[in-house]
Design an enzyme around this catalytic site. Structure first.
Site, PDB file in Angstrom:
ATOM      1  CB  SER A  49      -8.091   3.498   2.696  1.00 22.15           C
ATOM      2  OG  SER A  49      -7.479   2.908   3.986  1.00 22.15           O
ATOM      3  CE  LYS A  87      -3.880   2.053   2.609  1.00 24.72           C
ATOM      4  NZ  LYS A  87      -4.274   1.613   4.179  1.00 24.72           N
ATOM      5  CB  SER A  99      -8.798   0.792   5.222  1.00 24.93           C
ATOM      6  OG  SER A  99      -9.482   2.087   4.635  1.00 24.93           O
TER       7      SER A  99
HETATM    8  N1  GLN Z   1     -13.400   4.162   5.691  1.00 21.08           N
HETATM    9  C1  GLN Z   1     -12.755   4.683   7.120  1.00 21.08           C
HETATM   10  C2  GLN Z   1     -11.895   5.842   7.047  1.00 21.08           C
HETATM   11  O1  GLN Z   1     -13.238   6.602   5.833  1.00 21.08           O
HETATM   12  C3  GLN Z   1     -11.108   3.913   7.095  1.00 21.08           C
HETATM   13  C4  GLN Z   1     -10.594   3.887   6.742  1.00 21.08           C
HETATM   14  C5  GLN Z   1      -9.500   3.360   6.815  1.00 21.08           C
HETATM   15  O2  GLN Z   1      -9.216   2.820   8.160  1.00 21.08           O
HETATM   16  N2  GLN Z   1      -8.088   3.263   6.605  1.00 21.08           N
HETATM   17  O3  GLN Z   1     -11.284   6.963   7.906  1.00 21.08           O
END
Ligand code: GLN
Length: 485
Positions: free
Chosen positions: A155, A80, A179
Site C-alpha cells: 500500500s 506516508k 506494504s
Molecule cells: N497488501 C496487504 C493488504 O492489502 C498488506 C497491506 C499492508 O501491509 N498495509 O492488506
C-alpha cells in the site's frame, strides 16, 4: 560532485550538508523542483506543503550552523499519508479523512523534527493501507517510475515511487502484510520493516495493530539504516513499544558473507513465482554462493496458510480500529436519519469498497458464533508459524526468498481479481505474523523491471539484518535508477 542534488544518496547529502558544501535550503529546493518536474506523471504525493518544507529546511540549517541536529540533519523524507503530521492534512487516502488535520505529530515525526530531518510532503497509499497496488486510493493513481503504465505496488506506493523517481532520497511507509517490502521490490528500492515494537506506532493511523510497523524506503541499505536509527527507540506512548535502544548503525559495514547460513523455505519457491523473477533471484543466489554463503532449502509448512490467516486477523483488527470513524470524532460528517443514520451515511459514503469489505469480514470473524471457528483458529496458525520460524533461526542466520512473486504489474491488470492481488503478499506476510525484522533489497532486473530479494531474521536482530543486507548489496550488481524526465 557532478550528480544533481536530487540523485544523491541521503548519506552523501548529509555529509555535504555537515561540511557546508550545500545548504538545507538548496537541498529542499532541488527536491521541490524535481517534484514539480516529475510528479505530474508519477503522482506520488497527495500533499506537498511547500511553505512547511522550506520552514523545516531553514530550521535544519540553523541546527547545522550551531553544530546540532542528527546524522541526517537537512535531508528530506517523504511521509506516508497515514502517519499523523501536526498542521498538515493526514488523509489515509480516504474520503473519510479528506479534511482531517491532526493536532499532534506521530512519534516518528517528532523524532525527525528533533534531528532536523525535513518532513517532505505526504505520499499516496491504498485507502487505510489496504491494498497492494495503490489503486484503492480515493484520490489518485500513483505510477511506477520504471514504467508509467505499471503500479508501484502498495500500500505504500507513493512512498516507494517518490524515492524511485528521485523526488526524495528517503521516505517512511507502513507495513502490515508487506506494504513496505513489496513496493520496494517493485520499484527497485531497499525497504525495511523493523522488529514489531522497535519503532513507535503512536500517531500511525491503525490498520492491524498487532501487525503494523513503520519503516523506511531508500535507494541504498546505508540510507535505510540511517533512517531506521533516526526513527527507532522506546516510546511510552505506544504500549507495545520494545524497551530497546534505537537501531545502531556503527557495525553496518563490518559484516561478512563467508560462512553465512541462509534458509530458503520451499513454501516460498512455489509455481506462483514468475519465471523471470525466479531466474533473477537464482542468479543472485549463485553470486552469494560464490561469496561463501550457504543456502539451504527448508520446509516451513504453515507458510502455506499465511495469506488465509492474515485475511482473518488483519480485517478483524481493522474492523475494530476503524470503528472510531463514526462522523462524530474525526473527519467527514454526513447527516442521515437519527444518530445511527448519521453514522451509516458517513461510513457508507466515506469508506471505499475495499475498506468496507474488510470491515464486514472482520466483523463476521469476530462475531460470537464464528469467533472460535475463524479468529481463534487463525491465532493458532499464527503461533505455529512463529514457532517454525523461531526453530529455523536456531540453525540459520536468516530466511531468504523473493519479496514478490511478480514484477510490477500493469495498472488495472488485477483490479477485477482481488484474490490474485491478495496472494502477492505470500512471501511478506510471515514476518508480520511473527513481528520479525524483514528487508527487501534489489536483486536485479527481469524484463527491465526490478526484482526484490527478502531477508527475514529473529526478533530484535534489526542491526544484524541490516548488516547482512549491506553485505548482500555489495555482492549483487547495482540497480540503476529508472530513466525519468
Ligand atoms: N497488501 C496487504 C493488504 O492489502 C498488506 C497491506 C499492508 O501491509 N498495509 O492488506
Amino acid at each position: 560532485m557532478s550528480q544533481p542534488l536530487f540523485a544523491q544518496s541521503a548519506a552523501d547529502l548529509a555529509r555535504r550538508l555537515r561540511a557546508r558544501e550545500v545548504s538545507a535550503t538548496e537541498v529542499a529546493e532541488a527536491h521541490l523542483d524535481r517534484v514539480s518536474a516529475t510528479d505530474p506523471q508519477v503522482g506520488a504525493f497527495l500533499t506537498m506543503p511547500r511553505d512547511e518544507v522550506m520552514a523545516d529546511a531553514a530550521a535544519a540549517q540553523a541546527m547545522l550552523d550551531r553544530g546540532e541536529g542528527g546524522p541526517l540533519c537537512g535531508v528530506p523524507v517523504g511521509i506516508k499519508d497515514n502517519i499523523s503530521t501536526r498542521g498538515v492534512a493526514t488523509t489515509c487516502a480516504s474520503k473519510l479523512l479528506e479534511n482531517y488535520v491532526p493536532p499532534f505529530d506521530a512519534t516518528v515525526i517528532e523524532k525527525l523534527r528533533a534531528q532536523g530531518i525535513v518532513c517532505f510532503g505526504k505520499t499516496n497509499l491504498d485507502e487505510f493501507a489496504m491494498g497492494t497496488s495503490c489503486e484503492n486510493s480515493a484520490f489518485q493513481l500513483t505510477r511506477n517510475p520504471w514504467d508509467l503504465d505499471r503500479t508501484p505496488g502498495g500500500s505504500s506506493g507513493g512512498s516507494a515511487a517518490c524515492v524511485a523517481a528521485q523526488q526524495v532520497p528517503l521516505s517512511l511507509g507502513s507495513d502490515t502484510g508487506g506494504s513496505i517490502r513489496l513496493p520496494a521490490a517493485l520499484c527497485g528500492l531497499v525497504g525495511f520493516k523493523p522488529t514489531y515494537g522497535r519503532v513507535s506506532r503512536y500517531g500511525l493511523i491503525a490498520f492491524g495493530s498487532s501487525l503494523d510497523q513503520i519503516g523506511p524506503f531508500g535507494r541504498t541499505v546505508e540510507d535505510v539504516a540511517l533512517l531506521s536509527e533516526a526513527i527507532s527507540g522506546y516510546d511510552h506512548l505506544d504500549s507495545t513499544s520494545l524497551d530497546r535502544h534505537p537501531i545502531q548503525t556503527n557495525a553496518l559495514k563490518s559484516g561478512s558473507l563467508r560462512g553465512l547460513k541462509l534458509a530458503i523455505p520451499d513454501q516460498l519457491m512455489t509455481d506462483e513465482i514468475q519465471p523471470g523473477v525466479r531466474a533473477t533471484f537464482e542468479s543472485a543466489l549463485d553470486l552469494l554462493r560464490k561469496e561463501g554463503v550457504e543456502i539451504t532449502p527448508v520446509s516451513l509448512p504453515s507458510i502455506q496458510y499465511g495469506v488465509t490467516t492474515y485475511y482473518i486477523i488483519a480485517p478483524a483488527e481493522a474492523s475494530s480500529n476503524l470503528a472510531r470513524f463514526d462522523g462524530i470524532r474525526y473527519g467527514l460528517r454526513l447527516e442521515g436519519e437519527g444518530h445511527i443514520g448519521n453514522v451509516a451515511t458517513t461510513r457508507g459514503e466515506g469508506f471505499g469498497h475495499e475498506v468496507k469489505a474488510r470491515i464486514m469480514i472482520g466483523t463476521y470473524v469476530l462475531s460470537a458464533g464464528y469467533y472460535d471457528a475463524y479468529y481463534t483458529r487463525a491465532q493458532q496458525v499464527r503461533a505455529l508459524m512463529v514457532q517454525e520460524f523461531e526453530s529455523t533461526y536456531r540453525d540459520f542466520d536468516a530466511v531468504i526468498s523473493p519479496t514478490s512473486p511478480s514484477v510490477a504489474f500493469r495498472l488495472g491488470e488485477l483490479k477485477d481479481n482481488p484474490m490474485a492481488m491478495k496472494l502477492l503478499d505470500f512471501c511478506t506476510i510471515p514476518a508480520n505474523m511473527g513481528g520479525f525484522p524483514s528487508i527487501s533489497i534489489p536483486a536485479g532486473l527481469s524484463d527491465h523491471l526490478p526484482v526484490g530479494l527478502q531477508l527475514t531474521g529473529p526478533i530484535g536482530d534489526d542491526e544484524r539484518i541490516l548488516q547482512l543486507a549491506y553485505a548482500l548489496e555489495q555482492a549483487l550488481p547495482p540497480t540503476p535508477s529508472p530513466a525519468m524526465g
